[in-house]
Motif scaffolding. Structure first.
Motif, PDB file in Angstrom:
ATOM      1  N   PHE A  97     -24.191 -26.548 -23.151  1.00 36.74           N
ATOM      2  CA  PHE A  97     -22.951 -27.230 -22.819  1.00 36.74           C
ATOM      3  C   PHE A  97     -21.631 -26.843 -23.723  1.00 36.74           C
TER       4      PHE A  97
ATOM      5  N   THR B  78     -18.701 -21.502 -22.184  1.00 35.40           N
ATOM      6  CA  THR B  78     -19.163 -20.434 -21.111  1.00 35.40           C
ATOM      7  C   THR B  78     -18.237 -19.383 -20.516  1.00 35.40           C
TER       8      THR B  78
ATOM      9  N   LYS C 119     -16.433 -26.966 -24.987  1.00 39.40           N
ATOM     10  CA  LYS C 119     -17.118 -27.988 -24.392  1.00 39.40           C
ATOM     11  C   LYS C 119     -16.239 -29.159 -23.870  1.00 39.40           C
TER      12      LYS C 119
ATOM     13  N   TYR D 125     -31.721 -29.066 -18.889  1.00 38.70           N
ATOM     14  CA  TYR D 125     -30.067 -29.167 -18.648  1.00 38.70           C
ATOM     15  C   TYR D 125     -29.777 -30.304 -17.480  1.00 38.70           C
TER      16      TYR D 125
ATOM     17  N   ALA E 267     -23.538 -22.910 -17.753  1.00 37.31           N
ATOM     18  CA  ALA E 267     -24.299 -23.460 -18.931  1.00 37.31           C
ATOM     19  C   ALA E 267     -25.552 -22.735 -19.171  1.00 37.31           C
TER      20      ALA E 267
ATOM     21  N   PRO F  91     -23.768 -18.757 -21.432  1.00 34.42           N
ATOM     22  CA  PRO F  91     -23.036 -19.472 -22.687  1.00 34.42           C
ATOM     23  C   PRO F  91     -22.501 -18.337 -23.593  1.00 34.42           C
TER      24      PRO F  91
END
Length: 432
Positions: free
Chosen positions: A104, A107, A113, A138, A157, A161
């Motif tokens: 997280f 991305t 974040k 996740y 996520a 990423p």
């Protein structure tokens, strides 16, 4: 009033009345009897149309979608990947630990974040990532009406990423801090769990370190992470699971955001996946630590010996898994200051036969770790150093004795067989 008293005396007898200091009386009615003069309660009942069963659908790319609908305005949705520290035999140990910390972050769709958290905030949502020895999860909890955003965010996520250099450097700092904290915290349970697995499965699968070793912190970079993700983050190794949402709605979102999604690390025709089966070796792992300079206050921490004794059990795919889970609950246990009532384990075997009988025991707790091809049933004990040998005798005579669980306590024939297994196969010990 006299007529009422006469009615109660005829129904429940003279002994049904209890006299108090004020001189008043009231009927002493059993809790299994309905109260007289009270209308019969009407309870809500389901209409039978929704049974809340778990439904599973497999998409064309191999990804599975599982859901169970529940009443409420919030849902929890997660992507679970068959990936963890047991799959790091060909990589520097600690890759899964890094992935957990990097989850997280920025991305392809979200720049940081903070953007992810602000997006979830609009739907009252939170996010988290956890890794174990064989699974990475996740998860997001949010309002049901935000399901489309949640699945889109999860897909981004997991598959997109950025893994920027500054994010990886911040992760290195976080990992170093966690390792330092792990070695200094008064509660040794996470470290003992790591050691018991290292002793039971020496150098293979679930015996590989779950936490990144200090020597590997600087070895893990973007190339190592991409190489690992390319082989293990594949649709056939993933499950999109949801609770509190309609199955058709979740499948529709999965097709929209996960069916044709291209991961940022690219794809290969054949994945180089470690399919090794856990090999139980048994053994002993010891560690000496000086905790004299570690304290939560003016009172120093007692000098204790922490011992974890374990044995191989079954995987969660075997029929004996449920009996062993029941056995683990029967063993129970806890700390000497965690008592509070039957719901906190006061009547479990470790409380009755160990903590209540030996004043020098600080902790006695049972654990059951189960995987797809093996498992461990363990007991953790904390005690004064001079009693460590005595505890081993108590473990053999009381905890693992054949007559320890009587016929009255056994709920299934399989559970009885598990009690015998414990006696015959107690060969593992890890000591801190």
């Amino acid at each position: 009033l006299l007529g009422t008293l006469l009615c109660f005396s005829q129904r429940f007898g003279i002994a049904a009345y209890r006299k108090y200091s004020s001189g008043s009386r009231y009927p002493n009615i059993s809790l299994s009897e309905p109260l007289p003069g009270i209308p019969k309660p009407l309870f809500a009942s389901g209409d039978g149309l929704e049974k809340y069963e778990t439904r599973i659908t497999t998409l064309e790319n191999g990804l599975k979608v599982a859901s169970q609908n529940k009443f409420g305005q919030f849902c929890t949705v997660g992507i679970l990947v068959n990936s963890g520290s047991r799959h790091e035999a060909k990589y520097p140990s600690g890759v899964a630990h890094f992935i957990e910390k990097l989850a997280f972050s920025s991305t392809a769709q979200y720049g940081s974040k903070d953007e992810i958290l602000l997006t979830l905030e609009k739907h009252g949502g939170i996010c988290d990532c956890q890794t174990s020895r064989d699974t990475t999860m996740y998860a997001v909890s949010a309002e049901v009406k935000g399901l489309d955003t949640v699945v889109s965010l999860l897909s981004d996520a997991v598959l997109q990423p950025r893994l920027l250099d500054d994010e990886i450097e911040m992760t290195r700092m976080a990992v170093r801090f966690e390792l330092e904290d792990l070695n200094m915290r008064p509660d040794p349970e996470p470290l003992l769990t790591e050691m018991i697995h290292a002793a039971a499965y020496r150098g293979n699968t679930v015996g590989l370190p779950r936490f990144c070793p200090v020597d590997n912190v600087d070895k893990i970079d973007k190339n190592v992470l991409h190489n690992y993700l390319r082989n293990y983050y594949r649709p056939e190794r993933m499950v999109l699971a949801g609770v509190g949402i309609e199955h058709e709605q979740l499948v529709e979102c999965a097709r929209k955001y996960l069916l044709g999604a291209k991961p940022v690390w690219g794809t290969t025709a054949v994945a180089n996946v470690d399919l090794s089966v856990a090999q139980y070796t048994g053994g002993i792992v010891k560690m000496e630590k000086d905790m004299s300079d570690v304290s939560l206050g003016p009172t120093p921490i007692p000098e204790l010996t922490h011992i974890m004794i374990g044995l191989e059990s079954c995987s969660f795919l075997e029929d004996d898994f449920i009996p062993l889970a029941v056995l683990n609950m029967m063993m129970g246990g806890g700390g000497s200051f965690s008592a509070g009532g039957p719901g906190k384990g006061m009547f479990t075997r470790l409380y009755l036969n160990v903590l209540n009988r030996h004043h020098w025991m600080y902790n006695a707790t049972a654990y059951h770790h189960s995987y797809e091809d093996s498992g461990l049933l363990c007991i953790h004990a904390s005690l004064f150093n001079k009693y460590s040998i005595k505890y081993k005798c108590i473990s053999a005579k009381r905890i693992f004795h054949r007559g320890y669980i009587t016929e009255k306590r056994l709920t299934t024939t399989a559970l009885k067989g598990c009690a015998y297994i414990i006696t015959d196969h107690m060969v593992l010990q890890a000591q801190l």
